[in-house]
Enzyme design. Sequence first.
Site, PDB file in Angstrom:
ATOM      1  N   CYS A 199       0.768  -1.246   0.120  1.00 28.94           N
ATOM      2  CA  CYS A 199       0.068   0.010  -0.047  1.00 28.94           C
ATOM      3  C   CYS A 199       0.934   1.198  -0.189  1.00 28.94           C
ATOM      4  O   CYS A 199       1.921   1.235   0.787  1.00 28.94           O
ATOM      5  CB  CYS A 199      -1.106   0.037   1.174  1.00 28.94           C
ATOM      6  SG  CYS A 199      -1.914   1.337   1.644  1.00 28.94           S
ATOM      7  N   SER A 237       0.902   3.784   1.732  1.00 30.84           N
ATOM      8  CA  SER A 237       0.931   4.137   3.255  1.00 30.84           C
ATOM      9  C   SER A 237       2.475   3.586   3.514  1.00 30.84           C
ATOM     10  O   SER A 237       2.988   4.248   4.448  1.00 30.84           O
ATOM     11  CB  SER A 237      -0.039   3.969   4.065  1.00 30.84           C
ATOM     12  OG  SER A 237      -1.182   4.333   3.773  1.00 30.84           O
ATOM     13  N   HIS A 264       5.648   5.552   4.670  1.00 32.79           N
ATOM     14  CA  HIS A 264       6.438   5.469   5.957  1.00 32.79           C
ATOM     15  C   HIS A 264       8.154   5.462   5.449  1.00 32.79           C
ATOM     16  O   HIS A 264       9.119   5.943   6.132  1.00 32.79           O
ATOM     17  CB  HIS A 264       6.112   4.134   6.647  1.00 32.79           C
ATOM     18  CG  HIS A 264       6.887   4.124   7.871  1.00 32.79           C
ATOM     19  ND1 HIS A 264       6.149   4.672   9.165  1.00 32.79           N
ATOM     20  CD2 HIS A 264       7.812   3.403   8.188  1.00 32.79           C
ATOM     21  CE1 HIS A 264       6.863   4.282  10.255  1.00 32.79           C
ATOM     22  NE2 HIS A 264       7.748   3.554   9.518  1.00 32.79           N
ATOM     23  N   HIS A 282       0.191  -3.821   6.131  1.00 31.67           N
ATOM     24  CA  HIS A 282      -0.928  -3.714   6.834  1.00 31.67           C
ATOM     25  C   HIS A 282      -2.036  -4.356   6.151  1.00 31.67           C
ATOM     26  O   HIS A 282      -2.998  -4.415   6.483  1.00 31.67           O
ATOM     27  CB  HIS A 282      -1.215  -2.527   7.383  1.00 31.67           C
ATOM     28  CG  HIS A 282      -1.308  -1.380   6.317  1.00 31.67           C
ATOM     29  ND1 HIS A 282      -0.403  -0.996   5.502  1.00 31.67           N
ATOM     30  CD2 HIS A 282      -2.495  -0.749   5.841  1.00 31.67           C
ATOM     31  CE1 HIS A 282      -0.983  -0.015   4.538  1.00 31.67           C
ATOM     32  NE2 HIS A 282      -2.165   0.054   4.781  1.00 31.67           N
ATOM     33  N   CYS A 307      -7.639  -2.665   3.521  1.00 33.98           N
ATOM     34  CA  CYS A 307      -7.372  -1.362   3.722  1.00 33.98           C
ATOM     35  C   CYS A 307      -7.843  -0.607   2.297  1.00 33.98           C
ATOM     36  O   CYS A 307      -8.998   0.056   2.418  1.00 33.98           O
ATOM     37  CB  CYS A 307      -5.836  -0.988   3.648  1.00 33.98           C
ATOM     38  SG  CYS A 307      -5.397   0.926   3.670  1.00 33.98           S
TER      39      CYS A 307
END
Length: 388
Positions: A47, A49, A53, A69, A176
């Site tokens: 993803c 995200s 990070h 995740h 997600c």
Amino acid sequence: MDTAGKVIKCKAAVAWEPNKPMVIEEIEVAPPQANEVRVKIVATSVCHSDLYHLYEGMHKDGFPVVLGHEAAGIVESVGPGVTEFTPGDKVMPVFLAQCRDCHLCKSPKTNQCMKAWTEVSKDSLTGVDSRLSCKGKKILLFAGTGTFSEYTVIKQNRVAKIHPDAPLDKVCPLSCGICTGYGSAVNVAKVEEGSSCAVFGLGAVGLAAVMGCKAAGAKRIIAVDTNPEKFDKAKIFGATDFVNPKDHSKPIHEVLVEMTNGGVDFSLECVGSPAVVESALHSTIPAWGVCVIVGFNQVQKFSALPTDFTTGRSMKGALFGGFKSKDGLTEMVQRYMDKKIMVDEFITHNMGLDQIMEAVDLMKAAKCPIHRKGPGCIRNHYIVATKY
């Protein structure tokens, strides 16, 4: 299982520091403690995200870390106090906790949980505790899940039990992106039958929002993106029109207002850009239009005036598509099993854990055939179901 109560040694992709590639390492995964579940990860998605990070300025205190995740797996063992899961259950981790006990969990007005953000560092978005270690150092878990590992240990309020026949290498993107887009249309915007909608950004989240608009009965679904190669994919999910801002000399919201005799009933911003948020807002009809912010952006601001809302227009935010996380994920897997939603169509690559940086680089550089076969590579979420 014969590993219950023992430390498990396994492979994981460890990000030791920001702006450096993840490294496949042998890690140690300790047994679960109270209210924790140890899960054998079967498949995970990549993803944006995770990319954020690693490469885009996430707090240095969030390292070393196992990212990931969006995943599906099998319960290996459970810690004291866990009654909802038993070894062998098929499960999916979810980044948003659902304790079911706090006043937020008990309210139908929100999918937030009082415990959700006390268990994850606000600065680094990593779990405040971890059972993973490598070379004598504790390895943090991104979003409290850390699924780029063959095994991980997660609090039970971040794990959803799913259909025992669910194909784990297919359903993992639901945890997600797909739920986020689909639910933002169905649960948050509450798209109405016969309505008009505009979806800004045709990555996986945007495509899922298109799918949600269609499921809710929208008559006209206008897909907005600067890449015309994405429209064929958007049509599969239900888009009726495609608008490329690059094809017009005027602001895109003016184009949409002209196309819809005053503005769309619902708009969903799935990019994470302040400029796109403003376009999405002003593309809605002033009298009753609803704009939903779906895209993830922690730092930039957008501008709006009181008069943008005094005529009846409204704006909402969405996290995980408004789904009560554990319950909603179980529900969405069941919808997939009942052939009521598409999931396979989002998956464009199948790769091994040792190819994780190749997967990230595809997303980062947008140098992949996904524009023809699936969701966009960069900014809008996953491209890979990584099979272990």
